[in-house]
Design a protein around this motif. Structure first.
Motif, PDB file in Angstrom:
ATOM      1  N   GLY A 154       5.929   3.855  -0.365  1.00 23.95           N
ATOM      2  CA  GLY A 154       6.864   3.115   0.500  1.00 23.95           C
ATOM      3  C   GLY A 154       6.291   1.812   1.029  1.00 23.95           C
ATOM      4  O   GLY A 154       6.973   1.080   1.771  1.00 23.95           O
ATOM      5  N   ALA A 155       5.048   1.507   0.672  1.00 20.77           N
ATOM      6  CA  ALA A 155       4.388   0.341   1.273  1.00 20.77           C
ATOM      7  C   ALA A 155       4.648  -0.941   0.495  1.00 20.77           C
ATOM      8  O   ALA A 155       4.819  -0.913  -0.723  1.00 20.77           O
ATOM      9  N   ALA A 156       4.685  -2.057   1.220  1.00 16.07           N
ATOM     10  CA  ALA A 156       4.722  -3.374   0.562  1.00 16.07           C
ATOM     11  C   ALA A 156       3.282  -3.822   0.324  1.00 16.07           C
ATOM     12  O   ALA A 156       2.367  -3.383   1.030  1.00 16.07           O
ATOM     13  N   VAL A 157       3.087  -4.681  -0.666  1.00 13.35           N
ATOM     14  CA  VAL A 157       1.738  -5.196  -0.940  1.00 13.35           C
ATOM     15  C   VAL A 157       1.667  -6.667  -0.556  1.00 13.35           C
ATOM     16  O   VAL A 157       2.424  -7.502  -1.078  1.00 13.35           O
ATOM     17  N   VAL A 158       0.762  -6.967   0.381  1.00 13.90           N
ATOM     18  CA  VAL A 158       0.488  -8.362   0.740  1.00 13.90           C
ATOM     19  C   VAL A 158      -0.887  -8.693   0.187  1.00 13.90           C
ATOM     20  O   VAL A 158      -1.866  -7.996   0.479  1.00 13.90           O
ATOM     21  N   CYS A 159      -0.957  -9.728  -0.642  1.00 11.32           N
ATOM     22  CA  CYS A 159      -2.277 -10.093  -1.160  1.00 11.32           C
ATOM     23  C   CYS A 159      -2.663 -11.471  -0.655  1.00 11.32           C
ATOM     24  O   CYS A 159      -1.871 -12.406  -0.668  1.00 11.32           O
ATOM     25  N   TYR A 160      -3.884 -11.525  -0.152  1.00 13.56           N
ATOM     26  CA  TYR A 160      -4.510 -12.786   0.240  1.00 13.56           C
ATOM     27  C   TYR A 160      -4.560 -13.647  -1.019  1.00 13.56           C
ATOM     28  O   TYR A 160      -4.756 -13.109  -2.123  1.00 13.56           O
ATOM     29  N   VAL A 161      -4.404 -14.960  -0.881  1.00 12.16           N
ATOM     30  CA  VAL A 161      -4.426 -15.804  -2.089  1.00 12.16           C
ATOM     31  C   VAL A 161      -5.749 -15.722  -2.835  1.00 12.16           C
ATOM     32  O   VAL A 161      -5.814 -16.075  -4.015  1.00 12.16           O
ATOM     33  N   SER A 216      -5.079 -17.412   5.134  1.00 19.19           N
ATOM     34  CA  SER A 216      -5.589 -17.153   6.485  1.00 19.19           C
ATOM     35  C   SER A 216      -4.713 -17.846   7.526  1.00 19.19           C
ATOM     36  O   SER A 216      -4.756 -17.507   8.700  1.00 19.19           O
ATOM     37  N   ALA A 217      -3.909 -18.829   7.093  1.00 23.15           N
ATOM     38  CA  ALA A 217      -3.061 -19.575   8.034  1.00 23.15           C
ATOM     39  C   ALA A 217      -1.786 -18.824   8.390  1.00 23.15           C
ATOM     40  O   ALA A 217      -1.155 -19.125   9.400  1.00 23.15           O
ATOM     41  N   ASN A 218      -1.382 -17.865   7.551  1.00 22.75           N
ATOM     42  CA  ASN A 218      -0.072 -17.247   7.817  1.00 22.75           C
ATOM     43  C   ASN A 218      -0.039 -15.729   7.594  1.00 22.75           C
ATOM     44  O   ASN A 218       1.038 -15.147   7.475  1.00 22.75           O
ATOM     45  N   ALA A 219      -1.203 -15.081   7.570  1.00 29.11           N
ATOM     46  CA  ALA A 219      -1.260 -13.645   7.231  1.00 29.11           C
ATOM     47  C   ALA A 219      -0.397 -12.802   8.187  1.00 29.11           C
ATOM     48  O   ALA A 219       0.376 -11.949   7.731  1.00 29.11           O
ATOM     49  N   VAL A 220      -0.507 -13.046   9.486  1.00 31.52           N
ATOM     50  CA  VAL A 220       0.255 -12.239  10.459  1.00 31.52           C
ATOM     51  C   VAL A 220       1.748 -12.524  10.293  1.00 31.52           C
ATOM     52  O   VAL A 220       2.573 -11.600  10.263  1.00 31.52           O
ATOM     53  N   LYS A 221       2.074 -13.795  10.137  1.00 27.72           N
ATOM     54  CA  LYS A 221       3.477 -14.191   9.975  1.00 27.72           C
ATOM     55  C   LYS A 221       4.094 -13.543   8.728  1.00 27.72           C
ATOM     56  O   LYS A 221       5.222 -13.034   8.764  1.00 27.72           O
ATOM     57  N   VAL A 222       3.348 -13.543   7.631  1.00 31.51           N
ATOM     58  CA  VAL A 222       3.843 -12.953   6.374  1.00 31.51           C
ATOM     59  C   VAL A 222       4.072 -11.449   6.547  1.00 31.51           C
ATOM     60  O   VAL A 222       5.133 -10.927   6.178  1.00 31.51           O
ATOM     61  N   VAL A 223       3.102 -10.768   7.130  1.00 32.80           N
ATOM     62  CA  VAL A 223       3.228  -9.307   7.321  1.00 32.80           C
ATOM     63  C   VAL A 223       4.448  -9.004   8.203  1.00 32.80           C
ATOM     64  O   VAL A 223       5.249  -8.115   7.897  1.00 32.80           O
ATOM     65  N   ASN A 224       4.612  -9.744   9.290  1.00 32.38           N
ATOM     66  CA  ASN A 224       5.738  -9.483  10.201  1.00 32.38           C
ATOM     67  C   ASN A 224       7.091  -9.833   9.585  1.00 32.38           C
ATOM     68  O   ASN A 224       8.122  -9.361  10.045  1.00 32.38           O
ATOM     69  N   SER A 225       7.084 -10.666   8.531  1.00 32.45           N
ATOM     70  CA  SER A 225       8.352 -11.075   7.910  1.00 32.45           C
ATOM     71  C   SER A 225       8.920  -9.976   6.993  1.00 32.45           C
ATOM     72  O   SER A 225      10.070 -10.061   6.557  1.00 32.45           O
ATOM     73  N   ASP A 254      10.246  -6.163   5.660  1.00 33.67           N
ATOM     74  CA  ASP A 254      11.021  -5.030   6.195  1.00 33.67           C
ATOM     75  C   ASP A 254      10.170  -3.763   6.276  1.00 33.67           C
ATOM     76  O   ASP A 254      10.327  -2.947   7.170  1.00 33.67           O
ATOM     77  N   GLU A 255       9.248  -3.599   5.326  1.00 33.11           N
ATOM     78  CA  GLU A 255       8.451  -2.370   5.262  1.00 33.11           C
ATOM     79  C   GLU A 255       7.553  -2.242   6.499  1.00 33.11           C
ATOM     80  O   GLU A 255       7.062  -3.244   7.022  1.00 33.11           O
ATOM     81  N   GLN A 256       7.305  -0.995   6.894  1.00 32.85           N
ATOM     82  CA  GLN A 256       6.440  -0.751   8.062  1.00 32.85           C
ATOM     83  C   GLN A 256       4.995  -0.485   7.637  1.00 32.85           C
ATOM     84  O   GLN A 256       4.076  -0.600   8.441  1.00 32.85           O
ATOM     85  N   GLU A 257       4.833  -0.118   6.358  1.00 35.40           N
ATOM     86  CA  GLU A 257       3.475   0.131   5.823  1.00 35.40           C
ATOM     87  C   GLU A 257       3.105  -0.993   4.875  1.00 35.40           C
ATOM     88  O   GLU A 257       3.872  -1.315   3.958  1.00 35.40           O
ATOM     89  N   ILE A 258       1.906  -1.543   5.064  1.00 33.88           N
ATOM     90  CA  ILE A 258       1.493  -2.691   4.245  1.00 33.88           C
ATOM     91  C   ILE A 258       0.125  -2.434   3.631  1.00 33.88           C
ATOM     92  O   ILE A 258      -0.869  -2.217   4.347  1.00 33.88           O
ATOM     93  N   ILE A 259       0.073  -2.486   2.299  1.00 32.65           N
ATOM     94  CA  ILE A 259      -1.234  -2.475   1.622  1.00 32.65           C
ATOM     95  C   ILE A 259      -1.708  -3.924   1.649  1.00 32.65           C
ATOM     96  O   ILE A 259      -1.006  -4.823   1.166  1.00 32.65           O
ATOM     97  N   PHE A 260      -2.873  -4.159   2.244  1.00 28.44           N
ATOM     98  CA  PHE A 260      -3.349  -5.541   2.407  1.00 28.44           C
ATOM     99  C   PHE A 260      -4.644  -5.703   1.620  1.00 28.44           C
ATOM    100  O   PHE A 260      -5.654  -5.066   1.926  1.00 28.44           O
ATOM    101  N   LYS A 274       2.786  -3.198  12.613  1.00 34.76           N
ATOM    102  CA  LYS A 274       2.892  -2.479  11.333  1.00 34.76           C
ATOM    103  C   LYS A 274       1.599  -1.740  11.003  1.00 34.76           C
ATOM    104  O   LYS A 274       0.536  -2.104  11.491  1.00 34.76           O
ATOM    105  N   LYS A 275       1.756  -0.727  10.125  1.00 37.82           N
ATOM    106  CA  LYS A 275       0.560   0.013   9.689  1.00 37.82           C
ATOM    107  C   LYS A 275      -0.077  -0.732   8.511  1.00 37.82           C
ATOM    108  O   LYS A 275       0.576  -0.923   7.468  1.00 37.82           O
ATOM    109  N   ILE A 276      -1.309  -1.138   8.681  1.00 38.83           N
ATOM    110  CA  ILE A 276      -2.007  -1.895   7.635  1.00 38.83           C
ATOM    111  C   ILE A 276      -2.977  -0.966   6.904  1.00 38.83           C
ATOM    112  O   ILE A 276      -3.800  -0.288   7.536  1.00 38.83           O
TER     113      ILE A 276
END
Ligand code: 13P
Ligand code: SF4
Length: 302
Positions: free
Chosen positions: A103-110, A126-135, A137-143, A159-161
């Motif tokens: 159920g998790a979304a994947v956010v990858c650092y560039v 590093s300039a927008n990591a928090v903003k991207v995660v908060n944008s 819908d998913e509550q679980e994020i693989i980072f 969110k759960k990281i």
């Protein structure tokens, strides 16, 4: 003809633009058309009308420029300028992690390969990591892949990281004791650190910022002195653009050898010999582009 004249001549001949990261050697920064952080460089790569982009940074940056610009020639002057953090995750390993958290979304650092980006929902810097995660819908994020950036995001979101275990060897050389020592010597200085730093270093910071974020903050702040917790290359621009202010590196050891590989000589060779052309296979490029486009749409955070 000196090297600077030669570069100007070749740039004109090839309709080329030189993009450089804030950690590049001072003479490479000074010859570039644009110097910036990872977010700014991705934006510039898209906005440029040039036919050729000479990318003075590391592998994942040139690859991102190639992903975003399939019709332009992207040249990397030194192929050995590879980011060790980006090599700390593979697409295969990420696929397995995704299976564990369906159920998790994947956010990858560039700071990842195009193949890892292709397995991700959205990129961040590093300039927008928090903003991207908060944008999302998913509550679980693989980072992935930077654990320190993941922990910084976790401390600044509800969110759960789920962090990956990668790290930047250069930023890991900045230790809490270094910051404490500099603070003792410069009690009025503000402490600016990069989120790739260890959590115990981040805890000592007045501000946690990307490299461009540090430049903007130091320029706009009323403070006159700053302790800088990031790679030493940034000090060149900080000092050049703020000659009336004082900047102290947290430690003289924070040098990224990969970022320092590009030289004026290798830029000349790149333009003369059309070396080294960075290409990404089309199936990977299309998927990686979606993740990068989503990030660019989300915008810069600081
Ligand atoms: P930024 O310039 O985006 O803050 O990135 C730092 C970095 O480590 C790039 O490799
Ligand atoms: Fe990679 Fe760290 Fe060097 Fe940036 S500073 S390129 S994250 S090793």
């Amino acid at each position: 003809m000196d090297q600077l004249e030669k570069i100007q001549q070749l740039k004109k001949k090839r309709n080329a633009i030189i993009l450089a990261h804030n950690y590049q050697r001072a003479d490479v920064q000074d010859v570039a058309d644009f110097v910036g952080d990872s977010f700014g460089l991705s934006q510039k790569a898209v906005a440029s009308g040039a036919a050729v982009i000479v990318f003075c940074g590391v592998d994942f940056m040139a690859e991102s420029a190639a992903v975003l610009n399939p019709d332009k020639i992207v040249l990397m002057p030194e192929l050995s300028a590879q980011c060790p953090m980006a090599a700390m995750i593979t697409p295969e390993a990420l696929k397995l992690e995704k299976q564990k958290h369906p159920g998790a979304a994947v956010v990858c650092y560039v700071n990842t390969s195009a193949a890892v980006k292709a397995e991700s929902d959205i990129c961040c810097t590093s300039a927008n990591a928090v903003k991207v995660v908060n944008s999302l819908d998913e509550q679980e994020i693989i980072f992935v892949p930077d654990r320190n950036l993941a922990l910084y995001v976790a401390a600044n979101t509800k969110k759960k990281i789920i962090p990956w275990g990668g790290y930047c060897p250069t930023h890991h050389l900045i230790l809490p004791g270094d910051i404490l020592l500099e603070k003792e010597e410069h009690p009025d200085a503000q402490v600016l650190v990069h989120p790739e730093c260890r959590p115990d270093v981040v805890a000592l910071a007045d501000k946690v910022l990307s490299t461009a974020g540090m430049l903007k903050y130091a320029t706009q702040s009323d403070a006159r002195e700053f302790i800088i917790g990031t790679e030493l290359g940034l000090l060149h621009r900080l000092r050049k653009e703020n000659p009336q202010k004082k900047f102290y590196p947290a430690t003289a050891y924070a040098v990224c050898p990969n970022m320092k590989m590009n030289t004026l000589g290798s830029i000349i060779r790149a333009l003369e010999k059309n070396e080294h052309v960075i290409k990404v296979p089309e199936n990977i490029r299309k998927k990686a582009k979606q993740a990068l486009d989503r990030m660019l749409e989300a915008g810069r955070g600081d």
